[in-house]
Scaffold this motif. Sequence first.
Motif, PDB file in Angstrom:
ATOM      1  N   VAL A  62       8.963   0.043  -1.193  1.00 34.00           N
ATOM      2  CA  VAL A  62       7.906   0.727  -1.941  1.00 34.00           C
ATOM      3  C   VAL A  62       8.061   2.064  -2.413  1.00 34.00           C
ATOM      4  O   VAL A  62       8.093   2.710  -1.193  1.00 34.00           O
ATOM      5  N   VAL A  63       8.213   2.550  -3.307  1.00 33.74           N
ATOM      6  CA  VAL A  63       8.187   4.213  -3.729  1.00 33.74           C
ATOM      7  C   VAL A  63       6.940   4.858  -4.445  1.00 33.74           C
ATOM      8  O   VAL A  63       7.005   5.733  -4.447  1.00 33.74           O
ATOM      9  N   ARG A  64       6.286   3.811  -5.027  1.00 31.40           N
ATOM     10  CA  ARG A  64       4.965   4.300  -5.657  1.00 31.40           C
ATOM     11  C   ARG A  64       3.897   3.218  -5.551  1.00 31.40           C
ATOM     12  O   ARG A  64       4.039   2.096  -5.950  1.00 31.40           O
ATOM     13  N   THR A  65       2.711   3.576  -5.425  1.00 36.27           N
ATOM     14  CA  THR A  65       1.486   2.906  -5.716  1.00 36.27           C
ATOM     15  C   THR A  65       0.465   3.664  -6.656  1.00 36.27           C
ATOM     16  O   THR A  65       0.361   4.915  -6.635  1.00 36.27           O
ATOM     17  N   ARG A  66      -0.293   2.639  -7.201  1.00 36.51           N
ATOM     18  CA  ARG A  66      -1.117   3.434  -8.225  1.00 36.51           C
ATOM     19  C   ARG A  66      -2.704   2.665  -8.023  1.00 36.51           C
ATOM     20  O   ARG A  66      -2.488   1.564  -8.124  1.00 36.51           O
ATOM     21  N   LYS A  84      -2.589  -0.589   5.551  1.00 31.90           N
ATOM     22  CA  LYS A  84      -2.037  -1.869   6.264  1.00 31.90           C
ATOM     23  C   LYS A  84      -0.591  -1.976   5.837  1.00 31.90           C
ATOM     24  O   LYS A  84       0.208  -2.294   6.647  1.00 31.90           O
ATOM     25  N   TYR A  85      -0.385  -1.577   4.668  1.00 30.58           N
ATOM     26  CA  TYR A  85       0.725  -2.055   3.854  1.00 30.58           C
ATOM     27  C   TYR A  85       1.891  -0.694   3.848  1.00 30.58           C
ATOM     28  O   TYR A  85       2.985  -0.972   3.752  1.00 30.58           O
ATOM     29  N   CYS A  86       1.116   0.470   3.662  1.00 28.34           N
ATOM     30  CA  CYS A  86       1.726   1.721   3.171  1.00 28.34           C
ATOM     31  C   CYS A  86       2.277   2.854   4.455  1.00 28.34           C
ATOM     32  O   CYS A  86       2.642   3.502   4.245  1.00 28.34           O
ATOM     33  N   PRO A  91       4.793   5.617   0.586  1.00 26.90           N
ATOM     34  CA  PRO A  91       5.024   5.961  -1.078  1.00 26.90           C
ATOM     35  C   PRO A  91       4.295   7.076  -1.689  1.00 26.90           C
ATOM     36  O   PRO A  91       3.168   7.152  -0.944  1.00 26.90           O
ATOM     37  N   VAL A  92       4.760   7.484  -2.726  1.00 27.06           N
ATOM     38  CA  VAL A  92       3.919   8.315  -3.488  1.00 27.06           C
ATOM     39  C   VAL A  92       2.828   7.577  -3.933  1.00 27.06           C
ATOM     40  O   VAL A  92       2.774   6.348  -4.178  1.00 27.06           O
ATOM     41  N   VAL A 112       2.226  -1.411  -8.248  1.00 27.23           N
ATOM     42  CA  VAL A 112       3.303  -1.030  -7.138  1.00 27.23           C
ATOM     43  C   VAL A 112       4.838  -0.750  -7.469  1.00 27.23           C
ATOM     44  O   VAL A 112       5.167  -2.083  -8.722  1.00 27.23           O
ATOM     45  N   ASP A 113       5.596  -0.104  -7.569  1.00 33.35           N
ATOM     46  CA  ASP A 113       6.841   0.120  -7.725  1.00 33.35           C
ATOM     47  C   ASP A 113       7.781   0.113  -6.513  1.00 33.35           C
ATOM     48  O   ASP A 113       7.466   0.660  -5.391  1.00 33.35           O
ATOM     49  N   ALA A 114       8.641  -0.553  -6.534  1.00 34.89           N
ATOM     50  CA  ALA A 114      10.023  -0.589  -5.269  1.00 34.89           C
ATOM     51  C   ALA A 114      11.331  -0.264  -5.930  1.00 34.89           C
ATOM     52  O   ALA A 114      11.709  -0.851  -7.032  1.00 34.89           O
ATOM     53  N   VAL A 115      12.232   0.251  -4.864  1.00 38.42           N
ATOM     54  CA  VAL A 115      13.517   0.075  -5.142  1.00 38.42           C
ATOM     55  C   VAL A 115      14.244  -0.573  -4.096  1.00 38.42           C
ATOM     56  O   VAL A 115      14.140   0.076  -2.928  1.00 38.42           O
TER      57      VAL A 115
END
Length: 119
Positions: A62-66, A84-86, A91-92, A112-115
């Motif tokens: 994961v690279v971003r959460t909003r 708990k997850y990040c 991530p940003v 959530v965005d992931a690469v």
Amino acid sequence: MEEIVGFARAVRVGPYICIGGTAPVDAEGKTVGLGNAGRQAERCFEIADDALRRAGSGWEHVVRTRLMLTDIDDWKAVVDARKKYCRLSKPVDTIMQVSRFVNPEWLVEIEVDAVVADL
């Protein structure tokens, strides 16, 4: 809701995974944690976790959460659920207040965005 209104919980294109606005609902579509932003955030993250795994990924990618909240004063409870997850992947993040969601019982939605770099 995905089949009813025609959207995907998550889309993977090559190494990119995007998880759209994830609401605090159970398997029957009922709101979880009425009036409790922290519990609603936990449910949103549980749903996103399942979507990541189904897409062949995990929180390490994961690279971003909003985080979208109807009351910005709930940010701490929502961030506590996010930890708990990040905590390890860091991530940003964007935290914002919105005026409302489709369902007025919802206090929180997340994206959530992931690469997945190991293709």
